[in-house]
Design a protein around this motif. Structure first.
Motif, PDB file in Angstrom:
ATOM      1  N   ARG A  15       3.348  49.120  99.238  1.00  0.00           N
ATOM      2  CA  ARG A  15       2.285  50.121  99.300  1.00  0.00           C
ATOM      3  C   ARG A  15       1.977  50.546  97.861  1.00  0.00           C
ATOM      4  O   ARG A  15       2.875  50.807  97.080  1.00  0.00           O
ATOM      5  N   LEU A  16       0.693  50.597  97.555  1.00  0.00           N
ATOM      6  CA  LEU A  16       0.270  50.944  96.202  1.00  0.00           C
ATOM      7  C   LEU A  16      -1.086  51.624  96.285  1.00  0.00           C
ATOM      8  O   LEU A  16      -2.012  51.091  96.915  1.00  0.00           O
ATOM      9  N   ASP A  17      -1.207  52.778  95.676  1.00  0.00           N
ATOM     10  CA  ASP A  17      -2.481  53.503  95.651  1.00  0.00           C
ATOM     11  C   ASP A  17      -3.323  52.903  94.529  1.00  0.00           C
ATOM     12  O   ASP A  17      -3.075  53.157  93.345  1.00  0.00           O
ATOM     13  N   LEU A  18      -4.310  52.101  94.905  1.00  0.00           N
ATOM     14  CA  LEU A  18      -5.112  51.397  93.902  1.00  0.00           C
ATOM     15  C   LEU A  18      -6.026  52.320  93.107  1.00  0.00           C
ATOM     16  O   LEU A  18      -6.582  51.892  92.092  1.00  0.00           O
ATOM     17  N   THR A  19      -6.155  53.564  93.517  1.00  0.00           N
ATOM     18  CA  THR A  19      -6.956  54.508  92.730  1.00  0.00           C
ATOM     19  C   THR A  19      -6.196  54.984  91.497  1.00  0.00           C
ATOM     20  O   THR A  19      -6.768  55.664  90.650  1.00  0.00           O
ATOM     21  N   THR A  20      -4.908  54.625  91.398  1.00  0.00           N
ATOM     22  CA  THR A  20      -4.084  55.100  90.282  1.00  0.00           C
ATOM     23  C   THR A  20      -3.793  54.013  89.248  1.00  0.00           C
ATOM     24  O   THR A  20      -3.070  54.269  88.291  1.00  0.00           O
ATOM     25  N   GLY A 150      -0.987  47.595 102.967  1.00  0.00           N
ATOM     26  CA  GLY A 150      -0.791  48.934 102.407  1.00  0.00           C
ATOM     27  C   GLY A 150      -1.075  48.992 100.914  1.00  0.00           C
ATOM     28  O   GLY A 150      -1.290  50.066 100.359  1.00  0.00           O
ATOM     29  N   ALA A 151      -1.098  47.843 100.270  1.00  0.00           N
ATOM     30  CA  ALA A 151      -1.424  47.776  98.845  1.00  0.00           C
ATOM     31  C   ALA A 151      -2.723  47.002  98.610  1.00  0.00           C
ATOM     32  O   ALA A 151      -3.099  46.795  97.466  1.00  0.00           O
ATOM     33  N   ARG A 152      -3.379  46.573  99.721  1.00  0.00           N
ATOM     34  CA  ARG A 152      -4.573  45.715  99.618  1.00  0.00           C
ATOM     35  C   ARG A 152      -4.298  44.591  98.614  1.00  0.00           C
ATOM     36  O   ARG A 152      -4.994  44.410  97.620  1.00  0.00           O
ATOM     37  N   THR A 176      -7.149  43.684 103.566  1.00  0.00           N
ATOM     38  CA  THR A 176      -7.201  44.972 104.267  1.00  0.00           C
ATOM     39  C   THR A 176      -6.819  44.880 105.725  1.00  0.00           C
ATOM     40  O   THR A 176      -6.942  45.841 106.458  1.00  0.00           O
TER      41      THR A 176
END
Length: 178
Positions: A15-20, A150-152, A176
């Motif tokens: 899982r990785l928030d790609l906005t960051t 979760g990390a696209r 996705t």
């Protein structure tokens, strides 16, 4: 923003928030015009009707009317529409409507994962994917495409060379979920 090229271990997170994150200073959602022109070595866009290129062959781009296009013309069109910007260091930006929507990493940066010498080791390091697809040709196993929704993210395992050969993040097909 976290520079993923300086923090390659982030790529192993399921899982990785790609906005960051950003790649080489460019974030997802940024205007494609921000990709440094001097780093772009090739481009793909709908303006190109025919392409010729390859190893030891200079790239040639042709418009539908047969006119040869320069790389600058193709880049100019790509950063304002849809396509791909291929950069030095085997980095690629996917562009949609003039916006960076995906990153792709190949080549030398992936040597960070060279200690992984089997598919089982890749799974131990990256975790079980949400979807795994075998890539086979003529009965031979070429590798595995591992999707982490979760990390696209897609992580491609090359079964011949026993290595991670591609990681892409963002708006690529399959990243996705179903």
């Amino acid at each position: 923003m976290i520079e993923i090229l300086d923090n390659l271990d982030l790529l192993s997170r399921p899982r990785l928030d790609l906005t960051t994150v950003e790649m080489d200073g460019i974030a997802l959602g940024a205007p494609a015009t921000g990709v440094p022109r001097l780093s772009i070595v090739q481009a793909q866009s709908s303006i190109v009707a025919r392409y010729r290129g390859g190893t030891d062959i200079d790239s040639e781009y042709y418009h539908a009317d047969g006119r040869r296009l320069t790389l600058d013309e193709v880049v100019h069109h790509t950063v304002r529409s849809d396509g791909f910007l291929y950069c030095t260091g085997k980095l690629t930006y996917k562009v949609r409507a003039g916006t960076v929507v995906g990153f792709s990493i190949r080549g030398p940066h992936l040597s960070h994962f060279a200690h992984l010498s089997s598919y089982e080791e890749l799974l131990a390091a990256f975790g079980r994917p949400d979807r795994a697809r075998k890539d086979e040709a003529y009965g031979d196993l070429m590798g595995y495409d591992n999707y982490y929704w979760g990390a696209r993210k897609l992580v491609r395992w090359d079964a011949w060379d026993h290595r991670v050969s591609l990681i892409n993040l963002g708006a690529f097909e399959g990243n996705t979920g179903p």
